[in-house]
Design a protein around this motif. Sequence first.
Motif, PDB file in Angstrom:
ATOM      1  N   ILE A   8     -24.364  31.777  -7.569  1.00 11.74           N
ATOM      2  CA  ILE A   8     -23.821  33.118  -7.354  1.00 11.74           C
ATOM      3  C   ILE A   8     -23.440  33.735  -8.693  1.00 11.74           C
ATOM      4  O   ILE A   8     -22.639  33.170  -9.440  1.00 11.74           O
ATOM      5  CB  ILE A   8     -22.578  33.095  -6.438  1.00 11.74           C
ATOM      6  CG1 ILE A   8     -22.921  32.531  -5.051  1.00 11.74           C
ATOM      7  CG2 ILE A   8     -21.960  34.495  -6.318  1.00 11.74           C
ATOM      8  CD1 ILE A   8     -23.890  33.381  -4.240  1.00 11.74           C
ATOM      9  N   PHE A   9     -23.996  34.908  -8.978  1.00 12.07           N
ATOM     10  CA  PHE A   9     -23.587  35.690 -10.139  1.00 12.07           C
ATOM     11  C   PHE A   9     -22.563  36.721  -9.664  1.00 12.07           C
ATOM     12  O   PHE A   9     -22.866  37.539  -8.796  1.00 12.07           O
ATOM     13  CB  PHE A   9     -24.781  36.403 -10.777  1.00 12.07           C
ATOM     14  CG  PHE A   9     -25.701  35.487 -11.525  1.00 12.07           C
ATOM     15  CD1 PHE A   9     -25.508  35.230 -12.878  1.00 12.07           C
ATOM     16  CD2 PHE A   9     -26.766  34.869 -10.879  1.00 12.07           C
ATOM     17  CE1 PHE A   9     -26.352  34.380 -13.566  1.00 12.07           C
ATOM     18  CE2 PHE A   9     -27.611  34.016 -11.556  1.00 12.07           C
ATOM     19  CZ  PHE A   9     -27.408  33.764 -12.918  1.00 12.07           C
ATOM     20  N   ASP A  10     -21.368  36.643 -10.232  1.00 15.24           N
ATOM     21  CA  ASP A  10     -20.279  37.559  -9.879  1.00 15.24           C
ATOM     22  C   ASP A  10     -19.965  38.375 -11.137  1.00 15.24           C
ATOM     23  O   ASP A  10     -19.327  37.881 -12.068  1.00 15.24           O
ATOM     24  CB  ASP A  10     -19.067  36.746  -9.420  1.00 15.24           C
ATOM     25  CG  ASP A  10     -17.875  37.608  -9.029  1.00 15.24           C
ATOM     26  OD1 ASP A  10     -18.016  38.849  -9.002  1.00 15.24           O
ATOM     27  OD2 ASP A  10     -16.794  37.042  -8.775  1.00 15.24           O
ATOM     28  N   ASN A  15     -15.396  40.265 -16.888  1.00 18.56           N
ATOM     29  CA  ASN A  15     -15.945  38.910 -16.854  1.00 18.56           C
ATOM     30  C   ASN A  15     -17.221  38.831 -16.030  1.00 18.56           C
ATOM     31  O   ASN A  15     -17.297  39.414 -14.947  1.00 18.56           O
ATOM     32  CB  ASN A  15     -14.913  37.937 -16.270  1.00 18.56           C
ATOM     33  CG  ASN A  15     -13.725  37.752 -17.187  1.00 18.56           C
ATOM     34  OD1 ASN A  15     -13.892  37.496 -18.369  1.00 18.56           O
ATOM     35  ND2 ASN A  15     -12.526  37.903 -16.647  1.00 18.56           N
ATOM     36  N   LYS A  16     -18.187  38.119 -16.546  1.00 19.76           N
ATOM     37  CA  LYS A  16     -19.432  37.844 -15.821  1.00 19.76           C
ATOM     38  C   LYS A  16     -19.437  36.343 -15.522  1.00 19.76           C
ATOM     39  O   LYS A  16     -19.378  35.531 -16.455  1.00 19.76           O
ATOM     40  CB  LYS A  16     -20.675  38.194 -16.635  1.00 19.76           C
ATOM     41  CG  LYS A  16     -20.536  39.367 -17.605  1.00 19.76           C
ATOM     42  CD  LYS A  16     -20.220  40.690 -16.956  1.00 19.76           C
ATOM     43  CE  LYS A  16     -20.075  41.788 -18.007  1.00 19.76           C
ATOM     44  NZ  LYS A  16     -19.588  43.034 -17.453  1.00 19.76           N
ATOM     45  N   LYS A  17     -19.483  35.967 -14.257  1.00 18.08           N
ATOM     46  CA  LYS A  17     -19.360  34.557 -13.906  1.00 18.08           C
ATOM     47  C   LYS A  17     -20.579  34.071 -13.121  1.00 18.08           C
ATOM     48  O   LYS A  17     -21.188  34.829 -12.366  1.00 18.08           O
ATOM     49  CB  LYS A  17     -18.094  34.335 -13.070  1.00 18.08           C
ATOM     50  CG  LYS A  17     -16.809  34.609 -13.844  1.00 18.08           C
ATOM     51  CD  LYS A  17     -15.583  34.324 -13.009  1.00 18.08           C
ATOM     52  CE  LYS A  17     -14.312  34.563 -13.814  1.00 18.08           C
ATOM     53  NZ  LYS A  17     -13.097  34.318 -13.013  1.00 18.08           N
ATOM     54  N   LEU A  18     -20.881  32.801 -13.324  1.00 19.17           N
ATOM     55  CA  LEU A  18     -21.898  32.122 -12.534  1.00 19.17           C
ATOM     56  C   LEU A  18     -21.234  30.928 -11.860  1.00 19.17           C
ATOM     57  O   LEU A  18     -20.587  30.111 -12.524  1.00 19.17           O
ATOM     58  CB  LEU A  18     -23.056  31.651 -13.420  1.00 19.17           C
ATOM     59  CG  LEU A  18     -24.055  30.681 -12.761  1.00 19.17           C
ATOM     60  CD1 LEU A  18     -24.736  31.310 -11.559  1.00 19.17           C
ATOM     61  CD2 LEU A  18     -25.093  30.201 -13.772  1.00 19.17           C
ATOM     62  N   GLU A  30     -18.928  26.167 -12.784  1.00 23.33           N
ATOM     63  CA  GLU A  30     -18.548  27.543 -13.115  1.00 23.33           C
ATOM     64  C   GLU A  30     -18.744  27.773 -14.609  1.00 23.33           C
ATOM     65  O   GLU A  30     -18.440  26.916 -15.425  1.00 23.33           O
ATOM     66  CB  GLU A  30     -17.075  27.772 -12.749  1.00 23.33           C
ATOM     67  CG  GLU A  30     -16.526  29.123 -13.133  1.00 23.33           C
ATOM     68  CD  GLU A  30     -15.057  29.310 -12.749  1.00 23.33           C
ATOM     69  OE1 GLU A  30     -14.444  30.262 -13.263  1.00 23.33           O
ATOM     70  OE2 GLU A  30     -14.538  28.504 -11.950  1.00 23.33           O
ATOM     71  N   ARG A  31     -19.282  28.915 -14.935  1.00 24.61           N
ATOM     72  CA  ARG A  31     -19.321  29.334 -16.337  1.00 24.61           C
ATOM     73  C   ARG A  31     -19.108  30.834 -16.393  1.00 24.61           C
ATOM     74  O   ARG A  31     -19.434  31.557 -15.447  1.00 24.61           O
ATOM     75  CB  ARG A  31     -20.631  28.934 -17.027  1.00 24.61           C
ATOM     76  CG  ARG A  31     -21.874  29.559 -16.450  1.00 24.61           C
ATOM     77  CD  ARG A  31     -23.118  29.140 -17.222  1.00 24.61           C
ATOM     78  NE  ARG A  31     -23.148  29.739 -18.553  1.00 24.61           N
ATOM     79  CZ  ARG A  31     -24.063  29.456 -19.457  1.00 24.61           C
ATOM     80  NH1 ARG A  31     -24.992  28.560 -19.217  1.00 24.61           N
ATOM     81  NH2 ARG A  31     -24.049  30.060 -20.627  1.00 24.61           N
TER      82      ARG A  31
END
Length: 461
Positions: A8-10, A15-18, A30-31
Motif C-alpha cells: 500500500i502506497f499512502d 510523508n509518503k509511505k509504503l 514500513e518505509r
Amino acid sequence: MPKPVIAIFDVGKTNKKLFLIDENYQIVYERSARFVETVDEDGEPCENLESLRSSVYDSLHQVLQLKEFDVKAINFSTYGASFVYLDENGEPLTPLYNYLKEYPEELKQAFYAKYGGEEKISLETASPILGSLNSGMQLYRLKHEKPEIFQKVKWALHLPQYLSYLISGKAVADITSIGCHTQLWDFGKNQYHNWVSAEKITEKFGEFTPADSSLNTNFEGSSVKVGVGLHDSSAALIPYLANFNTPFVLISTGTWCISLNPFNQQPLTAGELKQDCLCYMHYKGKAVKASRIFAGYEHEVQLKRIAEHFDRAAYLFKHLKFNPSMILKLANKIPENQQEQQGFSASSAFPDRDLNLFQTAEEAYHQLIFDLIKQQIYSLKLILNAGVRRIFVDGGFGKNAIYMHLLATSIPDIEVYASSVSQATAIGTALAINDAWNENPAPTDMIQLKYYSAIQRSLDF
C-alpha cells in the motif's frame, strides 16, 4: 514459505509511505520518504512529481526482492484535489499544481455565470466553492488559460489513479476522487455534471472503474493485482464500514475536525453548504455527508496563548485529566456556558476571552475545550440524522480526556468512543480490494475502542 502481503502506497502532502500488510491486517513492513517541493511555472510550491514517480518504482522494486514476502496486490491512497495531466505517451504535461493555488477571480466568475451560478453548481455537486480545491476547476483553468496544453492531454487522472496507472498502464477514474468536492459529479443524477460534458472533459478521465476492483498486471516479472487507488479521506472510513453495521458518525480529528456520516444520504441544502458541509463518496459509491471545522488548528493556537500567559510548557496540557468540578465552576463564572450555542461560528468563542478571567492554566484549558466542543456539536448536528447510535472519534482529540468527556456529556443519547486504527488510511486501502488478494475475510477486531459515558449533571450545553 513467503508471507502473502499487499503493498500500500499512502501518499500525504508531507510523508509518503509504503506498507506491506499481511492477511491478518498486520503491518509487517514500513518505509517512508519525504521530498523537497519544487515550484510550478508561476513560482508556486508544488509536489515533485518526478521524485514521487521514481520513489514508487524504486521502493516497489525493492520490496519485490524481499524473499520473506509474496506481494499479491498493490493499491494506493493519496490526498485529493490534485490532477496529473498525461500526453498520449503517458508523460506528464504540467507540474502537479498545488490545490491551495489561488484561483483567478475573473475565470471563476465567467465559469459560474456560464453554468448557472455558484449556489446551483454547489448544490448539484455537493461541493462548497473552494477555488483550486474544487479539482474540476483546475481542469477548466487549464483548458481556458493553456488551450495548447489542454489539446495534448490524453488523460487527466487524480493522483491516486495516476499512481495506479504507473503500475497497471491503464487510465481509470474512481468515484472516491471524482466525488469529493471536485464540482465534477452531479449527486442527484449520479453522473458527471453537465458542464463537464459541455467542456468536452469527460473523455479525458479514463474508464470509470469501481473502487473495490483490481487489474491483473505484470510488474517486473511478478503477477499482481493492482487497485485503482482511493482518496485518503474515503479510505480511512473503510475499516469502520467493514467492522460496524449500526449507523455511526466518525469524527476524524487533526488540523481539521471532519464529521463523516455514511448513513445520511439526504441532499445538501444551500444553508449546509454555507456552513462548510460537503459530501465525500465512499468506495461503494454512496454519498457520505460531512461537516468540518478548523478546530485542531484553533486548539494549537489557543493552547500556545494559554501556555504563554500562565508561563507553562504547552506539552503539559496533553496529559491533563478531566475535572468535572472545574466545568461546574466555569458554568457559574461564564453564564453562556449554560446555554446551547445558537449560531454557527467558524471559530470558537475562546479567542475573544480574556485570560485574566481564569485563575489557573488548567481552568483556561478546560474552557478552551468547552468552547471547541460547543462548536463541534453544532457542526456534528448539521449532518446527524435519526438512527445514529455511535460517535467514533479518531486522531488527536480522541486521546484528549477532557474533549472526550465533554463530547459524551453533550450528546448523552449517543454512545461516544475514542477509536484508533493503526494506519487507518492504509488499512482501508487494503480492505477495499481484500477479495482480490486475501483468502480470509476482513478481521473484525482491527479498531480499538474506549467508551466515554455521559456525566449525569444538571448543566445543559
